[in-house]
Design a protein around this motif. Sequence first.
Motif, PDB file in Angstrom:
ATOM      1  N   LYS A   1      -6.933 -11.833   4.205  1.00  0.00           N
ATOM      2  CA  LYS A   1      -5.592 -11.622   4.770  1.00  0.00           C
ATOM      3  C   LYS A   1      -4.686 -10.902   3.786  1.00  0.00           C
ATOM      4  O   LYS A   1      -3.787 -10.166   4.176  1.00  0.00           O
ATOM      5  CB  LYS A   1      -4.967 -12.980   5.097  1.00  0.00           C
ATOM      6  CG  LYS A   1      -5.544 -13.609   6.346  1.00  0.00           C
ATOM      7  CD  LYS A   1      -4.741 -14.836   6.690  1.00  0.00           C
ATOM      8  CE  LYS A   1      -5.220 -15.397   8.005  1.00  0.00           C
ATOM      9  NZ  LYS A   1      -4.814 -16.791   8.150  1.00  0.00           N
ATOM     10  N   ILE A   2      -4.882 -11.161   2.492  1.00  0.00           N
ATOM     11  CA  ILE A   2      -4.003 -10.570   1.480  1.00  0.00           C
ATOM     12  C   ILE A   2      -4.856  -9.936   0.386  1.00  0.00           C
ATOM     13  O   ILE A   2      -5.811 -10.548  -0.095  1.00  0.00           O
ATOM     14  CB  ILE A   2      -3.086 -11.652   0.856  1.00  0.00           C
ATOM     15  CG1 ILE A   2      -2.306 -12.402   1.959  1.00  0.00           C
ATOM     16  CG2 ILE A   2      -2.115 -11.024  -0.145  1.00  0.00           C
ATOM     17  CD1 ILE A   2      -1.406 -13.519   1.447  1.00  0.00           C
ATOM     18  N   VAL A   3      -4.501  -8.707   0.021  1.00  0.00           N
ATOM     19  CA  VAL A   3      -5.208  -8.036  -1.073  1.00  0.00           C
ATOM     20  C   VAL A   3      -4.181  -7.674  -2.140  1.00  0.00           C
ATOM     21  O   VAL A   3      -3.095  -7.172  -1.837  1.00  0.00           O
ATOM     22  CB  VAL A   3      -5.935  -6.765  -0.567  1.00  0.00           C
ATOM     23  CG1 VAL A   3      -6.582  -6.026  -1.726  1.00  0.00           C
ATOM     24  CG2 VAL A   3      -6.982  -7.140   0.473  1.00  0.00           C
ATOM     25  N   ILE A   4      -4.536  -7.931  -3.406  1.00  0.00           N
ATOM     26  CA  ILE A   4      -3.614  -7.701  -4.519  1.00  0.00           C
ATOM     27  C   ILE A   4      -4.163  -6.586  -5.409  1.00  0.00           C
ATOM     28  O   ILE A   4      -5.366  -6.549  -5.675  1.00  0.00           O
ATOM     29  CB  ILE A   4      -3.492  -8.960  -5.423  1.00  0.00           C
ATOM     30  CG1 ILE A   4      -3.571 -10.264  -4.621  1.00  0.00           C
ATOM     31  CG2 ILE A   4      -2.257  -8.916  -6.294  1.00  0.00           C
ATOM     32  CD1 ILE A   4      -2.367 -10.643  -3.909  1.00  0.00           C
ATOM     33  N   MET A   5      -3.259  -5.744  -5.862  1.00  0.00           N
ATOM     34  CA  MET A   5      -3.614  -4.737  -6.868  1.00  0.00           C
ATOM     35  C   MET A   5      -2.656  -4.829  -8.045  1.00  0.00           C
ATOM     36  O   MET A   5      -1.562  -5.380  -7.920  1.00  0.00           O
ATOM     37  CB  MET A   5      -3.476  -3.308  -6.309  1.00  0.00           C
ATOM     38  CG  MET A   5      -4.474  -2.931  -5.250  1.00  0.00           C
ATOM     39  SD  MET A   5      -4.383  -1.140  -4.849  1.00  0.00           S
ATOM     40  CE  MET A   5      -5.204  -0.400  -6.272  1.00  0.00           C
ATOM     41  N   GLY A   6      -3.076  -4.261  -9.190  1.00  0.00           N
ATOM     42  CA  GLY A   6      -2.164  -4.012 -10.300  1.00  0.00           C
ATOM     43  C   GLY A   6      -2.019  -2.497 -10.387  1.00  0.00           C
ATOM     44  O   GLY A   6      -1.942  -1.816  -9.367  1.00  0.00           O
ATOM     45  N   GLY A   7      -2.057  -1.958 -11.609  1.00  0.00           N
ATOM     46  CA  GLY A   7      -1.969  -0.514 -11.780  1.00  0.00           C
ATOM     47  C   GLY A   7      -3.298   0.159 -11.508  1.00  0.00           C
ATOM     48  O   GLY A   7      -4.324  -0.495 -11.278  1.00  0.00           O
ATOM     49  N   THR A   8      -3.271   1.500 -11.553  1.00  0.00           N
ATOM     50  CA  THR A   8      -4.504   2.263 -11.311  1.00  0.00           C
ATOM     51  C   THR A   8      -4.800   3.261 -12.441  1.00  0.00           C
ATOM     52  O   THR A   8      -5.813   3.144 -13.117  1.00  0.00           O
ATOM     53  CB  THR A   8      -4.424   3.042  -9.982  1.00  0.00           C
ATOM     54  OG1 THR A   8      -3.244   3.835  -9.998  1.00  0.00           O
ATOM     55  CG2 THR A   8      -4.433   2.102  -8.790  1.00  0.00           C
ATOM     56  N   HIS A   9      -3.881   4.238 -12.640  1.00  0.00           N
ATOM     57  CA  HIS A   9      -4.107   5.298 -13.638  1.00  0.00           C
ATOM     58  C   HIS A   9      -2.879   5.464 -14.522  1.00  0.00           C
ATOM     59  O   HIS A   9      -1.769   5.169 -14.075  1.00  0.00           O
ATOM     60  CB  HIS A   9      -4.331   6.648 -12.936  1.00  0.00           C
ATOM     61  CG  HIS A   9      -5.499   6.651 -12.016  1.00  0.00           C
ATOM     62  ND1 HIS A   9      -5.381   6.355 -10.677  1.00  0.00           N
ATOM     63  CD2 HIS A   9      -6.792   6.886 -12.255  1.00  0.00           C
ATOM     64  CE1 HIS A   9      -6.583   6.413 -10.120  1.00  0.00           C
ATOM     65  NE2 HIS A   9      -7.453   6.732 -11.055  1.00  0.00           N
ATOM     66  N   PRO A  10      -3.063   6.022 -15.730  1.00  0.00           N
ATOM     67  CA  PRO A  10      -1.908   6.325 -16.589  1.00  0.00           C
ATOM     68  C   PRO A  10      -0.965   7.331 -15.923  1.00  0.00           C
ATOM     69  O   PRO A  10      -1.372   8.110 -15.064  1.00  0.00           O
ATOM     70  CB  PRO A  10      -2.531   6.945 -17.842  1.00  0.00           C
ATOM     71  CG  PRO A  10      -3.940   6.468 -17.853  1.00  0.00           C
ATOM     72  CD  PRO A  10      -4.340   6.324 -16.399  1.00  0.00           C
ATOM     73  N   GLY A  11       0.290   7.297 -16.342  1.00  0.00           N
ATOM     74  CA  GLY A  11       1.232   8.338 -15.922  1.00  0.00           C
ATOM     75  C   GLY A  11       2.214   7.926 -14.856  1.00  0.00           C
ATOM     76  O   GLY A  11       3.108   8.703 -14.509  1.00  0.00           O
ATOM     77  N   HIS A  12       2.029   6.737 -14.282  1.00  0.00           N
ATOM     78  CA  HIS A  12       3.014   6.283 -13.302  1.00  0.00           C
ATOM     79  C   HIS A  12       3.137   4.766 -13.416  1.00  0.00           C
ATOM     80  O   HIS A  12       2.596   4.177 -14.350  1.00  0.00           O
ATOM     81  CB  HIS A  12       2.635   6.717 -11.886  1.00  0.00           C
ATOM     82  CG  HIS A  12       1.263   6.324 -11.455  1.00  0.00           C
ATOM     83  ND1 HIS A  12       0.287   7.234 -11.123  1.00  0.00           N
ATOM     84  CD2 HIS A  12       0.686   5.107 -11.307  1.00  0.00           C
ATOM     85  CE1 HIS A  12      -0.813   6.606 -10.782  1.00  0.00           C
ATOM     86  NE2 HIS A  12      -0.599   5.304 -10.893  1.00  0.00           N
ATOM     87  N   THR A  13       3.847   4.126 -12.502  1.00  0.00           N
ATOM     88  CA  THR A  13       3.980   2.656 -12.553  1.00  0.00           C
ATOM     89  C   THR A  13       3.444   2.068 -11.242  1.00  0.00           C
ATOM     90  O   THR A  13       2.979   2.805 -10.361  1.00  0.00           O
ATOM     91  CB  THR A  13       5.449   2.219 -12.741  1.00  0.00           C
ATOM     92  OG1 THR A  13       6.127   2.410 -11.508  1.00  0.00           O
ATOM     93  CG2 THR A  13       6.143   2.984 -13.853  1.00  0.00           C
ATOM     94  N   THR A  14       3.544   0.768 -11.121  1.00  0.00           N
ATOM     95  CA  THR A  14       3.039   0.125  -9.902  1.00  0.00           C
ATOM     96  C   THR A  14       3.894   0.474  -8.680  1.00  0.00           C
ATOM     97  O   THR A  14       3.463   0.241  -7.559  1.00  0.00           O
ATOM     98  CB  THR A  14       2.941  -1.405 -10.077  1.00  0.00           C
ATOM     99  OG1 THR A  14       4.149  -1.891 -10.654  1.00  0.00           O
ATOM    100  CG2 THR A  14       1.769  -1.778 -10.951  1.00  0.00           C
ATOM    101  N   ASP A  15       5.097   1.040  -8.891  1.00  0.00           N
ATOM    102  CA  ASP A  15       5.867   1.528  -7.732  1.00  0.00           C
ATOM    103  C   ASP A  15       5.084   2.660  -7.055  1.00  0.00           C
ATOM    104  O   ASP A  15       4.991   2.716  -5.824  1.00  0.00           O
ATOM    105  CB  ASP A  15       7.234   2.081  -8.158  1.00  0.00           C
ATOM    106  CG  ASP A  15       8.130   1.014  -8.752  1.00  0.00           C
ATOM    107  OD1 ASP A  15       7.915  -0.172  -8.456  1.00  0.00           O
ATOM    108  OD2 ASP A  15       9.040   1.383  -9.515  1.00  0.00           O
ATOM    109  N   ALA A  16       4.553   3.566  -7.870  1.00  0.00           N
ATOM    110  CA  ALA A  16       3.782   4.681  -7.312  1.00  0.00           C
ATOM    111  C   ALA A  16       2.494   4.155  -6.668  1.00  0.00           C
ATOM    112  O   ALA A  16       2.077   4.638  -5.609  1.00  0.00           O
ATOM    113  CB  ALA A  16       3.467   5.707  -8.395  1.00  0.00           C
TER     114      ALA A  16
END
Length: 227
Positions: free
Chosen positions: A108-123
């Motif tokens: 029902k719920i999936v969580i992520m953190g960051g992905t790649h350098p150069g941006h933040t979790t907003d992106a």
Amino acid sequence: MDTVVVSIGGSILVPDEDDKDYIVKLAELLNGISEKVRLFIVVGGGRIARYYIRLGRSLGADESYLDDIGIEVTRLNARMLIIALGDSAYHVPAETFDEALSAAKNHKIVIMGGTHPGHTTDAVSAMLGERAGAIRLVNATSVDGVYTADPKKDPDARKLDKITFNELIEICMKVPPGAGPNVVFDPLGAKIVARSGIETSVVQGRDLVELEKAILGKEFLGTVISG
Ligand code: UTP
């Protein structure tokens, strides 16, 4: 069922102020809401990320290396929320959008953190919003909306109830580059919600009453960014 992405800033998840109580209540709220909307949550790094980024920078690391450190912290924070959510959540922070979308087929719920350098979790939240076809992105943060200037520094700063995507981009572009910025929304994230027209809400995330209203698309105290 509508899909909503909720970006939870590390600054509200783990500020070292009754974090356990807050995380338990947040998880209860999200578990309840997940009966009504499909939820993707993206967790930020907060003060712990900032501490390591500052320390690593003083030791001579380059900015992308520091971003990778920030990403690791976002995933650690994400694990705290995963523990509190229990069985309804995918058991690890998804590291890619494809993994998040696959995991959503069985959770029902999936969580992520960051992905790649150069941006933040907003992106990350904005890109996940595009990939998941979200009708809304809710940025649960430490301020109660978008202001004309930083309310902590400028006594004349005014809160804006409603702004356009272009106004958001303008506000976000005033940010200095480098790992660990502290602004209301990341400029890349702002451009992505604008290009896809994903309505974006900014709400004080420790206020669970307002957060619930924002996630469900009801009127709430904060800022709505749209067309
Ligand atoms: P955050 O998304 O928490 O950024 O990621 P923030 O704006 O500094 O903090 P909040 O929103 O107040 O919690 C922490 C840091 O991790 C790196 C960046 O250096 C970011 O500043 N990061 C994060 C990335 O490089 N890529 C990502 O996808 C996510």
